[in-house]
Design a protein around this motif. Structure first.
Motif, PDB file in Angstrom:
ATOM      1  N   PRO A   1     -13.427   2.271   2.014  1.00 26.11           N
ATOM      2  CA  PRO A   1     -11.972   2.242   1.807  1.00 26.11           C
ATOM      3  C   PRO A   1     -11.382   3.650   1.883  1.00 26.11           C
TER       4      PRO A   1
ATOM      5  N   LYS B   1      -3.020  -1.372  -4.900  1.00 30.17           N
ATOM      6  CA  LYS B   1      -4.321  -1.696  -4.313  1.00 30.17           C
ATOM      7  C   LYS B   1      -4.645  -3.165  -4.550  1.00 30.17           C
ATOM      8  N   ASN B   2      -5.367  -3.746  -3.607  1.00 28.29           N
ATOM      9  CA  ASN B   2      -5.759  -5.147  -3.757  1.00 28.29           C
ATOM     10  C   ASN B   2      -7.023  -5.279  -4.597  1.00 28.29           C
TER      11      ASN B   2
ATOM     12  N   LYS C   1       0.839  -1.192   0.000  1.00 32.66           N
ATOM     13  CA  LYS C   1       0.000   0.000   0.000  1.00 32.66           C
ATOM     14  C   LYS C   1       0.886   1.258   0.000  1.00 32.66           C
TER      15      LYS C   1
ATOM     16  N   GLY D   1     -11.874  -3.305  -1.568  1.00 32.78           N
ATOM     17  CA  GLY D   1     -11.566  -2.511  -0.375  1.00 32.78           C
ATOM     18  C   GLY D   1     -12.686  -2.599   0.659  1.00 32.78           C
TER      19      GLY D   1
ATOM     20  N   PRO E   1     -10.685  -2.821  -7.238  1.00 27.02           N
ATOM     21  CA  PRO E   1     -10.146  -2.319  -5.962  1.00 27.02           C
ATOM     22  C   PRO E   1     -11.176  -1.672  -5.029  1.00 27.02           C
ATOM     23  N   TRP E   2     -12.105  -0.896  -5.552  1.00 26.45           N
ATOM     24  CA  TRP E   2     -13.070  -0.238  -4.650  1.00 26.45           C
ATOM     25  C   TRP E   2     -13.995  -1.275  -3.998  1.00 26.45           C
TER      26      TRP E   2
END
Lengths: 508, 508
Positions: free
Chosen positions: B302, A66-67, A61, B47, B43-44
């Motif tokens: 997130p 980003k995951n 991070k 998150g 990612p969003w």
């Protein structure tokens, strides 16, 4: 080695592979399952992996990643797109061919013949191809770049000779995948993540590594350049602990990751991938464990401190337990390297010796014994896992809690020093082929013998020599190291000129 | 609804299922992949899932559970052991039949006929059977109980009609699995975890739920009792958001989880399992999103706050960016519900309106616009996602950072109030079959119409009635609720006596 009794049989010097298996078992880290090559990661082993995840996640991070999460299954046609990649991976995959079961005529169940997939699906052995398909949709213009993604996932590579944590059919890992506008940016990313792994190995695993580049023959299938970190374990072999690949435009081409450039031209993106896996837990065992079991570096330990109440008499039992719980509460108030000190009071109704040995074998960094006499004296018996089992100190309870973070760091540092000393002791410069062969040949061929180490030798880059060394000695070039000063010389095998020494070793 | 322009087309009242899909897409939460039924979690969306994981993980740990990891693959014979279980699950599974690929004669790749598995492997649809096999090894005496394990994993259930987050072939979830000495302890565990889910839904998802027991026909295959939480979404249907199963001794028997009891007898353990999945992200969308896109409850967001620098003129650009970054640094110093406030400065070189709408559609709780005039006045333009899009306040920058945690909590509370108000508005007591049918029948059959809600009605427990209601109206008993005061009555369908009203609804 003395004949002193040890908790793990056999000892490292007697049978290193068997010792490894015993440590995994006795430390309650993992076990085999009935599914060939698949392991069950038990809570203590998984707790170490969770700490690895937590720390690396923070480092990813901090470097802008980003995951996200991508499908487990890869259509067969995706894998076939990148020729080199398929050559390296396609062979040992779990293949899904049906999507339904039905009652078998003779009883039991069978895949329903009517539910055969028109295109078989491969359980991901790695995700370049499936993630590439998404990137191709996400990227339209240079403004959409870079894409900096990481995925925590399970992957499957069929293994004929599985070994817990080191080589299993299913394993857990993270795989970073990034796409960039320019070659320079992608190469910089590849180097940056290698540095993240190097720092993580040193600061958390307490493992010194050589970091550098793989030779062509050891490269990831489809990569232009593979960087890696290589650690020495206690039988002096190398273990690859992490890799970072510069993929050039190979996967962009096969997946169609193209973008409108600043010059208004359609261009292919430059991609990278990088990963570490549950193999790191195996690395920790191989580097730090001893003949009494696992030794967990404090920064990755699920439990930092165990309190073992000693309760020989019923009449003092409650007072001892109360004091133990109070001490635990005090200890929990303190932070060790950004997390609260994790402390457990082991109140199980088992003999004290058995409990203590369980924790030794698990490798908890600090054990505190607290009995009625300690209570009277206001002290505890403290044992460090990095010191001999019977060694104890008797600090006062007052002030103990606040002193533990520093002690944990001292243990962390000591483990690194030990690992570095081992590596330095067994890393040698070798300047002739004869010396090289002697170094990698055990003296006694009747039984397994720990021998060899890391050989720093000049190498001209011949693929034929690599093949021969692999076949003669099972030795490979582990990396062309970044951490060793360049020094011109001539290849000890061919006499070709060589700009620097490379690291040779036998490897896991 | 007015004809005011909205960011999502169609609106909820026009076509709810299409609206849902658009929100998922426009909020950048997830997308479909080329693999049928498998989604890419962007990612969003991921998150939000990571925050769900973080919070639940803490709650599981606080209730004594530890994480572990079990194999992805289940031998076919394991599934066949528990008859009811296999009946419920075996049908739609991904089946691995080969462990190698090879070049196909006509080009491309194919599963190698020589590498067919002697026993096919099923990709886990749930892990009772494979975890049971481990528990059987781990448990010998009552001293080894309870075992309290949780696993975070991917599971696969082949889906013919997938919908992102709600119903996908592969999804992510947690599955708790526990084994106990007594029936009472296992039942207590089942209830405890239902309570954890209920608390989590209320305090984090900002979703009020009915919690209770499923009827026999809706039970988990192999369970003795299934408890669940059920939420109402904005088209007034129910969504099952979590389940907790008391498995009795069914799986212990099929897996052989037996132990030597305190009375020195060999007994079967009592087991439970409980889980929630990425479906919770779908639940959040269905409950909170609006015609402008996603609305993320602050405790799971997130990013809590986005700062949008407004830079119309080059000469003021640097000053604005500097002020934005400074404000972000101040905001980050503050904690919101145990984590630092997550703030992002969106410095992308895009038109201000486009950027602002991206964040509205993603549902970030607070947007702060900062331009040259705000800088002069020492204020910012603040927008809350729970308020109409054009509504702004202009707080002073001084003191803003410390005020944000309270504002985030205010938004969190408001979202819960909205969801509760919707549910209360559309939850009705129904006392006749005619009224029941009217309630669940749309007035206008030409186009989809949001109608119905939760019906609290007396029900005698007849399975035939359940079948008929499902077939006539697609209505099911969602649960026999714990949260509704018992009240004796007679079944509105059969006239049988009924100890309490149950919750009926159409469901996802």
């Amino acid at each position: 080695m003395s004949d002193q009794k040890t908790a793990i049989h056999p000892r490292r010097d007697q049978d290193y592979p068997a010792w490894y298996q015993e440590v995994v078992r006795e430390a309650d880290l993992a076990e085999s399952s009935d599914v060939r090559g698949c392991m069950v990661i038990k809570p203590w082993g998984y707790g170490i992996w969770e700490n690895i995840q937590r720390v690396l996640n923070g480092m990813f991070k901090a470097t802008g990643h980003k995951n996200a999460y991508f499908p487990l299954f890869i259509p067969l046609s995706y894998l076939a797109k990148e020729a080199e990649h398929v050559e390296g991976f396609a062979k040992e995959c779990a293949v899904v061919t049906h999507h339904r079961l039905e009652a078998a005529p003779g009883g039991g169940l069978r895949p329903a013949p009517s539910a055969q997939l028109s295109e078989p699906l491969v359980v991901r052995p790695t995700s370049e191809t499936i993630i590439g398909a998404s990137f191709a949709k996400w990227v339209k213009s240079y403004r959409d770049l870079p894409i900096l993604i990481n995925q925590w996932a399970n992957v499957v590579r069929w293994e004929m000779r599985p070994r817990l944590f080191l080589r299993t059919a299913e394993f857990l890992w993270q795989e970073g995948h990034t796409a960039h506008e320019t070659e320079a940016q992608a190469r910089e990313e590849t180097e940056k993540m290698l540095q993240v792994y190097t720092d993580f190995a040193r600061d958390y695993l307490a493992v010194p590594v050589f970091s550098g580049e793989k030779t062509e023959s050891e490269r990831f299938p489809g990569a232009v350049q593979t960087l890696c970190i290589e650690a020495m374990v206690q039988d002096r072999k190398a273990i690859q602990a992490g890799t970072s690949h510069f993929l050039g435009q190979n996967f962009s081409k096969s997946s169609g990751i193209s973008f409108l450039s600043r010059d208004n031209k359609q261009e292919l993106a430059w991609t990278t991938s990088w990963g570490v896996s549950t193999r790191l837990v195996g690395t920790l065992i191989m580097v730090h464990a001893d003949d009494d079991g696992m030794v967990v570096p404090p920064r990755l330990a699920p439990t930092h401190v165990v309190i073992l109440p000693v309760t020989p008499k019923p009449e003092t039992r409650e007072a001892v337990l109360k004091a133990a719980r109070e001490l635990a509460d005090q200890i929990r108030q303190h932070m060790f390297h950004r997390v609260p000190v994790e402390v457990e009071v082991d109140e199980r109704d088992l003999p004290g010796g058995a409990k203590s040995w369980e924790w030794i074998k698990k490798g908890v960094p600090i054990r505190l014994e607290l009995g009625p006499r300690d209570l009277e004296k206001g002290s505890v018996a403290l044992s460090r896992r990095d010191r001999p089992t019977r060694e104890k100190t008797f600090p006062s309870v007052a002030g103990l809690a606040e002193s533990l973070p520093a002690l944990l760091q001292e243990i962390q540092d000591q483990l690194y020093k030990n690992a570095l000393a081992l590596r330095e002791q067994h890393t040698v410069k070798i300047d002739s082929e004869a010396e090289f062969y002697a170094f990698f040949t055990p003296k006694n061929s009747n039984k397994p013998e720990i021998h060899g180490g890391f050989a720093l030798a000049h190498f001209g880059g011949s693929r034929d020599v690599e093949e021969k060394l692999k076949s003669d000695l099972k030795v490979t070039v582990r990396c062309i190291p970044r951490d060793v000063a360049p020094e011109a010389g001539t290849c000890i095998f061919t006499g070709q000129s060589s700009p620097q020494r490379v690291v040779f070793a036998k490897a896991y």
